[in-house]
Design an enzyme around this catalytic site. Structure first.
Site, PDB file in Angstrom:
ATOM      1  N   GLY A 156      38.296  33.918  30.406  1.00 52.36           N
ATOM      2  CA  GLY A 156      38.916  32.820  31.129  1.00 52.36           C
ATOM      3  C   GLY A 156      38.232  31.490  30.907  1.00 52.36           C
ATOM      4  O   GLY A 156      38.895  30.441  30.812  1.00 52.36           O
ATOM      5  N   GLU A 209      44.172  34.641  35.611  1.00 53.82           N
ATOM      6  CA  GLU A 209      43.989  35.813  36.467  1.00 53.82           C
ATOM      7  C   GLU A 209      42.833  36.612  35.877  1.00 53.82           C
ATOM      8  O   GLU A 209      43.020  37.407  34.960  1.00 53.82           O
ATOM      9  CB  GLU A 209      45.272  36.650  36.517  1.00 53.82           C
ATOM     10  CG  GLU A 209      46.481  35.909  37.046  1.00 53.82           C
ATOM     11  CD  GLU A 209      46.406  35.601  38.528  1.00 53.82           C
ATOM     12  OE1 GLU A 209      45.437  36.043  39.187  1.00 53.82           O
ATOM     13  OE2 GLU A 209      47.309  34.919  39.032  1.00 53.82           O
ATOM     14  N   GLY A 239      42.510  38.552  32.122  1.00 56.51           N
ATOM     15  CA  GLY A 239      41.392  39.183  31.421  1.00 56.51           C
ATOM     16  C   GLY A 239      40.088  38.951  32.146  1.00 56.51           C
ATOM     17  O   GLY A 239      40.058  38.697  33.354  1.00 56.51           O
ATOM     18  N   SER A 240      39.014  39.007  31.412  1.00 57.66           N
ATOM     19  CA  SER A 240      37.686  38.863  31.986  1.00 57.66           C
ATOM     20  C   SER A 240      37.385  37.403  32.314  1.00 57.66           C
ATOM     21  O   SER A 240      38.027  36.479  31.796  1.00 57.66           O
ATOM     22  CB  SER A 240      36.633  39.381  31.012  1.00 57.66           C
ATOM     23  OG  SER A 240      36.577  38.537  29.861  1.00 57.66           O
ATOM     24  N   CYS A 257      42.115  44.972  38.193  1.00 57.70           N
ATOM     25  CA  CYS A 257      41.404  43.770  38.634  1.00 57.70           C
ATOM     26  C   CYS A 257      41.255  43.767  40.148  1.00 57.70           C
ATOM     27  O   CYS A 257      40.365  43.107  40.685  1.00 57.70           O
ATOM     28  CB  CYS A 257      42.123  42.513  38.156  1.00 57.70           C
ATOM     29  SG  CYS A 257      43.876  42.482  38.547  1.00 57.70           S
TER      30      CYS A 257
END
Length: 525
Positions: free
Chosen positions: A250, A267, A245-246, A301
Site C-alpha cells: 500500500g 484496503e 494487499g499488504s 484481512c
C-alpha cells in the site's frame, strides 16, 4: 492423488478454463508473455498455466478499455444496472463451479468458496439498486434567481489490484459499483489466483455481449508486478487505483499513484482484536473467536489476531478455546467436514513458523498448536495446526500482521477487580486494542451498556469497523468496508462508497437577467 482429477477438469471446462489460458482481456483475449504455472495449495499440484500479458498488450488493453468507457458512460445508469443485475444472475447459475475453483486455487473450504461467490451476487444486487440512486445535493444560493447543486459523473478506467485471499469478491466490490457509476475497470489479480479472475472475466464478457455492450468495460491483465503492475500504477489513463494487499504494498501504491495526483482506495493489513470483558457472554464469544481466527486459515484481512481479555475471565476463555481448537478438522478443503484448509504456499507456512519463533524469543508462550502437518493426509506441505499464544501487546511480532492462524492472548485489568472497577478498566482494554499500527476491524463482547458504548464512542475503537457481540470477520456488503491508519483509509462496497468511483461537480445556474457576484462583491462599477 492430484487435486486436478477428471471431475475437476469438468467444472474447469464449464468456466472456460483450459490447460493453457491467455491472461489478458480488453474486448479480445491476448497473452504472449511468460507462462505462469498455477498450483493448488491442496496438494501443490499444477492446475493450469496462464500466458501473461506483455507491456505492449497491456497498453492495448487499456486503450480498448478507455474506448469502452466513452460509450458506457453515456448509457443511462439504470441500464448499466440492468447489465450488472444479469451478471449477478449468471454468477448464481455458476455459483457451485466458481466456488469450487476458489477452493481449488486458493484453498478455502467449500462453504467459504461458495460464500465468496455469494458476496459477488449480493454486490451485483446492491449495485443494481444503486444505479437508480446516484444522487447529488441541491444547495441554496446566496444570489437571487440562482440555483446551485452538485452532480456526480463517471470517472474513467479504474485499476483494481486484488489479493489472493479473496480472489473474486474484492474485484466485484469494485467492478460492480464502478460499472453502475459508468466506469470501466482494469483488473490485475494476484499471481497465485489468476484462474478465478479469468473465469469471472469470461462470465462478464458473456453478459456484456448478450447486451450488445463492449465487454472491455471489464478488462483483465495478468502479469508481473514489476512490469505490468508497475505500469498500471504509473498509468495516467487510470484516474483511480483500488488496491488490496499488504501495508508494504500500500505504501508503494500510494506513493506512485499520488505522485501523478491519481486517487487510491487502499484496503491493506489488519491486526484485528476482540475485547472480552467480564460481562461477556462467552457462549457467543467462543464461536466468533474461532471463526475469526481459524476461518480461511487465518488468511483474511479481517481475521481475529488478538484477544484482549479481562484477567477475571482469561483462564476460562483460554481453556474453552484450547478445547475448541483441538476439535478443528484440518485437511482437504473440498471435504465437507473440514473447517480449516491449507495455507496458500509453503512460504506462508514458513512465515508462520518464524512468527512462532519470534513469540517465544520475545517472552511469549505457545499455549497450543502451531505445528507443521506432514504426511499423506496433508500433501504439499501447506498445512498447520492453528496456534494460540500468550503475548504482550507491545511485542514486535504482535504489532505486525502475520497472515496465518495465530491468535494472541493479551490480558487486561485485574482478576480481583469488582464489577464496577472492571467497567472502568475498559479504558485500558481500548488502549491496548488501539495500540497497533493497523485499524481495520474490531469487536467487543459485553452485555454491559457502558462498555459497549465506550467502545463505539470517539474514545473507543479507532478501526473502520467496530462490532458489539459479533466477531471481526464476515462484514456485510451493505456497509462501507475499510479501515484507518496503516489499513489505508479506503472504503469499498456499500453505503456511499460509490462516490469514490465518480467525479463530483458543483453547478450554479443563473436564470435571472442580472449578474450578481458572490460575497456581494462589486467589480467594475
Amino acid at each position: 492423488m492430484s487435486a486436478t482429477t477428471a471431475a475437476v477438469s469438468d467444472f474447469l471446462k464449464t468456466l472456460g478454463i483450459a490447460q493453457t489460458n491467455p491472461g489478458g482481456f480488453g474486448g479480445e483475449w491476448v497473452g504472449s508473455g511468460p507462462e505462469l504455472e498455477v498450483v493448488t495449495p491442496i496438494d501443490g499440484s499444477a492446475i493450469a498455466t496462464v500466458r501473461q500479458v506483455t507491456e505492449v498488450e497491456y497498453d492495448e488493453i487499456v486503450d480498448r478499455a478507455q474506448r469502452a468507457f466513452l460509450e458506457w458512460r453515456v448509457l443511462p445508469a439504470p441500464k448499466r444496472g440492468e447489465v450488472v443485475r444479469q451478471l449477478g444472475n449468471r454468477l448464481r447459475d455458476l455459483k457451485r463451479e466458481l466456488g469450487a475453483l476458489v477452493t481449488l486455487e486458493m484453498g478455502k473450504i467449500r462453504a467459504e468458496g461458495e460464500g465468496e461467490v455469494q458476496e459477488m451476487i449480493d454486490i451485483c444486487d446492491f449495485a443494481c439498486g444503486l444505479s437508480r440512486q446516484l444522487h447529488g445535493l441541491t444547495m441554496h444560493s446566496e444570489r437571487p434567481d440562482h440555483r446551485m447543486y452538485e452532480q456526480w459523473h463517471p470517472l474513467g478506467v479504474v485499476g483494481v489490484i486484488s489479493a489472493f485471499n479473496f480472489p473474486v469478491a474484492v474485484w466485484s466490490w469494485n467492478a460492480a459499483i464502478a460499472a453502475v457509476c459508468g466506469d470501466a475497470t482494469l483488473w490485475k489479480p494476484a499471481s497465485k489466483t489468476p484462474l478465478t479472475a479469468i473465469a469471472c472475466t469470461r462470465i462478464a464478457e458473456e453478459v456484456c455481449r448478450a447486451n450488445d455492450v463492449d465487454p472491455a468495460i471489464f478488462s483483465l491483465t495478468v502479469g508481473k508486478g514489476s512490469t505490468v503492475g508497475d505500469r498500471l500504477l504509473h498509468d495516467k489513463r487510470l484516474p483511480l487505483v483500488s488496491a488490496t494487499g499488504s501495508c508494504r504494498m500500500g505504501y508503494r501504491v500510494a506513493e506512485v499513484v499520488g505522485r501523478r495526483l491519481g486517487r487510491t482506495i487502499l484496503e491493506l493489513g489488519g491486526n484485528n482484536a476482540i475485547i472480552v470483558t467480564p460481562h461477556a457472554n462467552l457462549d457467543l464469544a467462543l464461536p466468533a473467536i474461532l471463526f475469526g481466527a481459524v476461518g480461511t486459515a487465518g488468511q483474511r484481512c479481517t481475521s481475529t489476531r488478538r484477544i484482549i481479555v479481562h484477567e477475571s475471565v482469561r483462564e476460562e476463555l483460554v481453556g474453552r478455546l484450547r478445547t475448541a481448537y483441538a476439535d478443528v478438522r484440518i485437511g482437504d478443503p473440498r471435504d465437507g467436514d473440514t473447517l480449516m484448509g491449507p495455507l496458500v504456499t509453503r512460504d506462508a507456512v514458513d512465515d508462520m513458523q518464524n512468527a512462532i519463533g519470534r513469540i517465544e524469543e520475545e517472552g511469549g508462550e505457545v499455549l497450543c498448536g502451531g505445528e507443521r502437518l506432514d504426511g499423506p493426509d496433508y500433501p504439499g506441505g501447506h498445512y498447520v495446526t492453528p496456534c494460540i499464544a500468550a503475548a504482550r501487546n507491545e511485542f514486535a511480532i504482535v504489532q505486525e500482521e502475520t497472515f496465518a492462524p495465530i491468535l494472541y492472548i493479551v490480558g487486561y485489568g485485574t482478576s480481583s477487580a469488582s464489577p464496577q472497577d472492571a467497567v472502568e478498566e475498559i479504558e485500558e482494554a481500548v488502549a491496548l486494542h488501539n495500540g497497533v499500527p493497523q485499524g481495520l476491524s474490531s469487536a467487543i463482547f459485553t452485555e454491559h451498556m457502558r462498555e459497549a458504548e465506550y467502545f463505539l464512542s470517539q474514545r473507543g475503537s479507532d478501526c473502520g469497523i467496530a462490532n458489539v457481540n459479533i466477531g471481526t470477520s464476515g462484514a456485510e456488503i451493505g456497509g462501507a468496508f475499510g479501515g484507518e491508519k496503516e489499513t489505508g483509509g479506503g472504503r469499498e462496497s456499500g453505503s456511499d462508497a460509490w462516490r469514490a468511483y465518480m467525479r463530483r461537480q458543483t453547478n450554479t445556474l443563473n436564470w435571472s437577467t442580472d449578474l450578481p457576484l458572490a460575497q456581494g462583491i462589486s467589480f467594475g462599477e
